[in-house]
Structure formats: structure tokens, C-alpha cells
Design an enzyme around this catalytic site. Structure first.
Site, PDB file in Angstrom:
ATOM      1  N   HIS A  71       0.632  -0.831   0.177  1.00  0.00           N
ATOM      2  CA  HIS A  71       0.316  -0.108   0.029  1.00  0.00           C
ATOM      3  C   HIS A  71       0.814   1.282  -0.432  1.00  0.00           C
ATOM      4  O   HIS A  71       1.720   1.195   0.169  1.00  0.00           O
ATOM      5  CB  HIS A  71      -0.553   0.126   1.573  1.00  0.00           C
ATOM      6  N   GLU A  73       0.991   3.974   1.622  1.00  0.00           N
ATOM      7  CA  GLU A  73       1.904   3.951   3.290  1.00  0.00           C
ATOM      8  C   GLU A  73       3.205   3.312   3.100  1.00  0.00           C
ATOM      9  O   GLU A  73       4.207   4.057   4.052  1.00  0.00           O
ATOM     10  CB  GLU A  73       0.845   3.519   4.105  1.00  0.00           C
ATOM     11  N   CYS A  96      -5.638   1.542   6.090  1.00  0.00           N
ATOM     12  CA  CYS A  96      -6.534   0.547   5.705  1.00  0.00           C
ATOM     13  C   CYS A  96      -6.382   0.171   7.310  1.00  0.00           C
ATOM     14  O   CYS A  96      -4.968   0.031   7.994  1.00  0.00           O
ATOM     15  CB  CYS A  96      -6.584  -0.664   4.928  1.00  0.00           C
ATOM     16  N   CYS A 105      -1.871  -0.309   7.344  1.00  0.00           N
ATOM     17  CA  CYS A 105      -1.502   0.547   7.700  1.00  0.00           C
ATOM     18  C   CYS A 105      -1.358   1.278   8.176  1.00  0.00           C
ATOM     19  O   CYS A 105      -0.678   1.616   8.907  1.00  0.00           O
ATOM     20  CB  CYS A 105      -1.501   1.334   6.472  1.00  0.00           C
ATOM     21  N   ALA A 182     -21.707   9.932 -36.497  1.00  0.00           N
ATOM     22  CA  ALA A 182     -21.868   9.062 -38.277  1.00  0.00           C
ATOM     23  C   ALA A 182     -22.364   9.820 -39.302  1.00  0.00           C
ATOM     24  O   ALA A 182     -23.576  10.250 -39.024  1.00  0.00           O
ATOM     25  CB  ALA A 182     -22.423   7.583 -38.510  1.00  0.00           C
ATOM     26  N   ARG A 204      -9.010   3.130 -22.656  1.00  0.00           N
ATOM     27  CA  ARG A 204      -9.269   1.359 -22.871  1.00  0.00           C
ATOM     28  C   ARG A 204      -8.594   0.981 -21.802  1.00  0.00           C
ATOM     29  O   ARG A 204      -8.852  -0.394 -21.401  1.00  0.00           O
ATOM     30  CB  ARG A 204      -9.416   1.207 -24.659  1.00  0.00           C
ATOM     31  N   THR A 216     -23.009  -2.117 -33.446  1.00  0.00           N
ATOM     32  CA  THR A 216     -21.418  -0.910 -33.694  1.00  0.00           C
ATOM     33  C   THR A 216     -20.703  -2.529 -33.861  1.00  0.00           C
ATOM     34  O   THR A 216     -20.055  -2.644 -34.600  1.00  0.00           O
ATOM     35  CB  THR A 216     -20.908  -0.677 -32.532  1.00  0.00           C
ATOM     36  N   GLY A 315     -22.052   2.454 -30.359  1.00  0.00           N
ATOM     37  CA  GLY A 315     -24.141   1.956 -30.528  1.00  0.00           C
ATOM     38  C   GLY A 315     -24.416   3.007 -29.460  1.00  0.00           C
ATOM     39  O   GLY A 315     -24.430   3.221 -28.544  1.00  0.00           O
ATOM     40  N   LEU A 318     -27.425   2.102 -27.543  1.00  0.00           N
ATOM     41  CA  LEU A 318     -27.001   1.430 -25.821  1.00  0.00           C
ATOM     42  C   LEU A 318     -26.176   2.109 -25.047  1.00  0.00           C
ATOM     43  O   LEU A 318     -26.378   2.657 -24.077  1.00  0.00           O
ATOM     44  CB  LEU A 318     -25.763   0.153 -25.876  1.00  0.00           C
TER      45      LEU A 318
END
Ligand code: AOF
Ligand code: ZN
Length: 384
Positions: A71, A73, A96, A105, A182, A204, A216, A315, A318
Site C-alpha cells: 500500500h 503508506e 486501512c 497500514c 456518423a 481503454r 456496432t 452504439g 446502447l
């Protein structure tokens, strides 16, 4: 430490303002450090930590790089060493109190002799929460809420996942200045610049899943893989590809579709009464009232598979359904300096038939990318 502000000649700002300013500066650095983990920490949050020694000098820093790794920390404490004693820790997420993949932590901070802990956002994860209380019980001064908004924004995906029990959904689209994705004849490649397309690949790659509609897939036959420029931060598995999800109610995905290629995993989500002999993993889901797939059920299933962030692409129909169901948390629009005047709109029917039902957003950021603009916005909710 500096002398008290009031003893400095001509100094109008009281000492407490100086201290607040330093808190904000250190936390701003912790937020920037946290962002270095973007795209590699799932299903964990991004977390950054800065430690200053008892005199206020920078002593150590770190960020959480991947689930199972130390982590933030712990990384910062190991850099600070003995200088942490009597010092202050700035953490973007409440330390945590649990032993999960790694140790608690809060204990590590106590052991290192930290005197004060400044936190941006409280941990909403019931398993890990309680670190602030534990530190206070042991006489450590704890403040929560410093630069909370900035830290929330950097951790939006994970916070949505934990608070709502479903993945965070970013809807991305590219359009002309008049909002068309489009042309009238259906052609859509390429509206935006190569730089904007490269930016999409980076986003992505940061996502756990890429979701697209069957429309699509049939129209464009996209691969839906992440092909970012090689600048991404180190990842324990650099070849990792987001899960591709096709929303395909009637099971129309052809076995030859590029989205089924071996280069990344794919899930085809179909109605539980649809007939298919696809070999790809098929996810059967109930239909919603309008006959399409129940998108809430889809997201619940993705959450069960530890998908924290969804990148919704492709889409207009969608995207309209997600919007209508209130399931879009962030909108990223790549707007090209171009006009079409006809053709299809970026967003399909989204349940707003009268102006009073308009989906209102707030702009978060506007960034020029190549010749285009990238506009980031989020829906107005009761919380903002
Ligand atoms: C992180 N990185 O720097 C901090 C976290 O599975 P574990 O043991 O790694 O624990 C994950 C939980 O710990 C996480 O959900 C969050 O509540 C808390 N804090 N997590 O991944 C960190 N400080
Ligand atoms: Zn921790």
C-alpha cells in the site's frame, strides 16, 4: 519549524493559514502520486502518500501500484525510515485497518511513530475501514477531507464500485461539432484526429472492461482491444487486455467477428431465452421491460467478476439505454472541428422526451487533443 507568523514583520497571514496551505500542497502531491497507479491497481483503489518529518520537511512518498503490492503508506514509510517519527503522513485514502492482501497500514503508521495523519477521503470499504479511529485511539491526530474533491475524482472508478456495488461507467464518443457520430450514408471513420484515437487507446488500457453493442459489432467489426502508445506505467502483467463485452440481446454476434479474436477475453451478453451456439463465453441475462438486456444485471455480473471500470463505446442506442437507466458516471466526448448537418446523433433515445427531462451534466475538464477537444463531464446527481 518557522517562527510564529505574527512575529514576522509585515506578515498578514496567520500561521494556521500557512499550515493549511502546506497541508494542501502535500496532499496535492499525494493525489498526483496516486494517479501514477491509474490503470494498474484494479480491483484496488489508486492511493498516494507523502510523509514529512517533524520539522515539516519532505521525508518519503509512494503510491499503490497493483493489487497485492504494498500500500502507498508502506512504500512512503520505507522511504522515510526513522524520519517518519513525529512526522505527518498525507494519504489520499484513509489508511486501512485490516489484513487483506497486505497488512494494516494504520498499524504500520503507529509503529513508525507518525504523529499526525491527514486523509483526503474516508475509506467506504467496510472490510478495510476503521484506520482513522484506530490511529486516534492511539493518540495520533487525524484530519479527514483535505482536497477530498480532487482525490475523489482520481479514484472515481473504485469509489463508485465500492459505494454502489457496480462498476463505474465512462461513456466515450467521438462526434462533429454538431454532435454527429456518423454521416447519412453510415460512414463514420475517422471523425477525430489520430491523437484523439491514441488517447482512446490509453483510456481503454486503463479500463477493466470495454462494452459495445451488437449494432456496432455488426456495422464496424471493431477489435475493441487497447493498443496504447508504450508510455503506460509498469504493470505486473503488461500484456493485460480489458475484457470485451458485447451487449447482444438476440445473440447475433457472428463467429467470425473481430471482437472474438484470441488477443483479449470476450463475453457475449445475451438474453436468457436467446439461442446461440457461440463458443465464446456467453453470459445469459434477463431482459428489461423494453425487451433489451437488463443493464443493471449486466453491471452486477461484471462487478461480481471484479470489473471496477467499464469503458462504454460504440452504439448510440446502447449509450442511450445506459443513460436512461442512470448508469453513466462520466462522459468523455472527443469533438472534432467539423460539421455534418445530417447523419446519426452520438446519443440515441435516452428517455428524455421533454426538455424538463434533459440529462444535465457538469463539465469537469476541457483539453485540446490534436485538432480536437476532449470534454469530460459527469451527470448531475443528488450528491453534486
Ligand atoms: C490499496 N492500496 O495504498 C491502500 C488501500 O487487498 P488489500 O490488502 O491490498 O487491501 C485493499 C483495500 O485496502 C482497499 O480496498 C482499500 O479499502 C484499502 N486501502 N488499498 O489497494 C493502498 N491504502
Ligand atoms: Zn493499507
Amino acid at each position: 519549524m518557522d517562527e510564529p507568523a505574527q512575529s514576522r514583520p509585515g506578515m498578514a497571514v496567520p500561521a494556521s493559514d500557512d499550515a493549511l496551505h502546506m497541508d494542501a500542497l502535500h496532499m496535492a502531491r499525494a493525489v498526483r502520486l496516486a494517479a501514477l497507479g491509474r490503470g494498474t491497481t484494479s480491483p484496488n483503489p489508486v492511493v498516494g502518500c507523502v510523509i514529512v518529518d517533524a520539522s515539516g520537511a519532505h521525508a518519503g512518498e509512494g503510491f499503490h501500484a497493483y493489487a497485492g503490492g504494498p500500500h502507498a503508506e508502506v512504500v512512503a514509510l520505507s522511504e522515510a525510515g526513522e524520519r517518519a517519527r513525529g512526522g505527518t503522513a498525507y494519504v489520499t485514502l484513509e489508511p486501512c485497518a485490516h489484513t487483506g492482501r497486505t497488512g494494516p497500514c494504520a498499524e504500520a503508521l503507529l509503529k513508525a511513530g507518525i504523529a499526525r495523519v491527514v486523509v483526503a477521503v474516508a475509506d467506504p470499504n467496510p472490510t478495510a475501514a476503521g484506520g482513522a479511529a484506530r490511529l486516534r485511539d492511539h493518540g495520533v491526530a487525524v484530519e479527514i477531507g483535505v482536497l477530498a474533491e480532487e482525490a475523489e475524482r482520481g479514484n472515481a472508478e473504485w469509489l463508485t464500485f465500492v459505494r454502489r456495488g457496480r462498476p463505474h461507467v465512462t461513456w466515450k464518443f467521438a462526434a462533429t461539432l454538431d454532435g454527429r457520430s456518423a454521416a447519412e450514408d453510415g460512414t463514420s471513420q475517422w471523425i477525430t484526429s489520430p491523437q484523439a484515437r491514441a488517447d482512446v487507446h490509453r483510456l481503454r488500457a486503463e479500463s477493466d472492461a470495454i462494452v459495445a453493442g451488437i449494432g456496432t459489432v455488426l456495422a464496424d467489426d471493431p477489435r475493441l482491444t487497447a493498443r496504447p502508445a508504450p508510455t503506460a506505467p509498469p504493470h505486473p502483467n503488461p500484456d493485460r487486455q480489458p475484457l470485451r463485452v458485447v451487449v447482444d440481446t438476440e445473440a447475433r454476434t457472428p463467429a467470425t467477428a473481430a471482437v472474438l479474436s484470441a488477443e483479449a477475453p470476450t463475453l457475449v451478453a445475451v438474453a436468457d431465452d436467446a439461442e446461440t451456439d457461440l463458443q465464446t463465453p456467453v453470459l445469459r441475462l434477463p431482459r428489461s421491460a423494453d425487451g433489451g438486456l437488463d443493464l443493471h444485471a449486466l453491471l452486477a455480473e461484471l462487478a461480481r467478476r471484479e470489473v471496477v471500470s467499464v469503458f462504454l463505446e460504440g452504439g448510440a442506442t446502447l449509450a442511450g439505454s445506459f443513460m436512461r437507466e442512470g448508469l453513466i458516471d462520466r462522459v468523455i466526448a472527443y469533438v472534432a472541428p467539423a460539421l455534418l448537418g445530417s447523419g446519426s446523433a452520438a446519443l440515441g433515445q435516452a428517455g428524455a422526451r421533454t426538455i424538463a427531462d434533459t440529462h444535465r451534466l457538469v463539465f469537469e475538464e476541457v483539453t485540446p487533443i490534436g485538432t480536437d477537444l476532449r470534454i469530460t463531464a459527469r451527470p448531475v446527481t443528488e450528491e453534486n
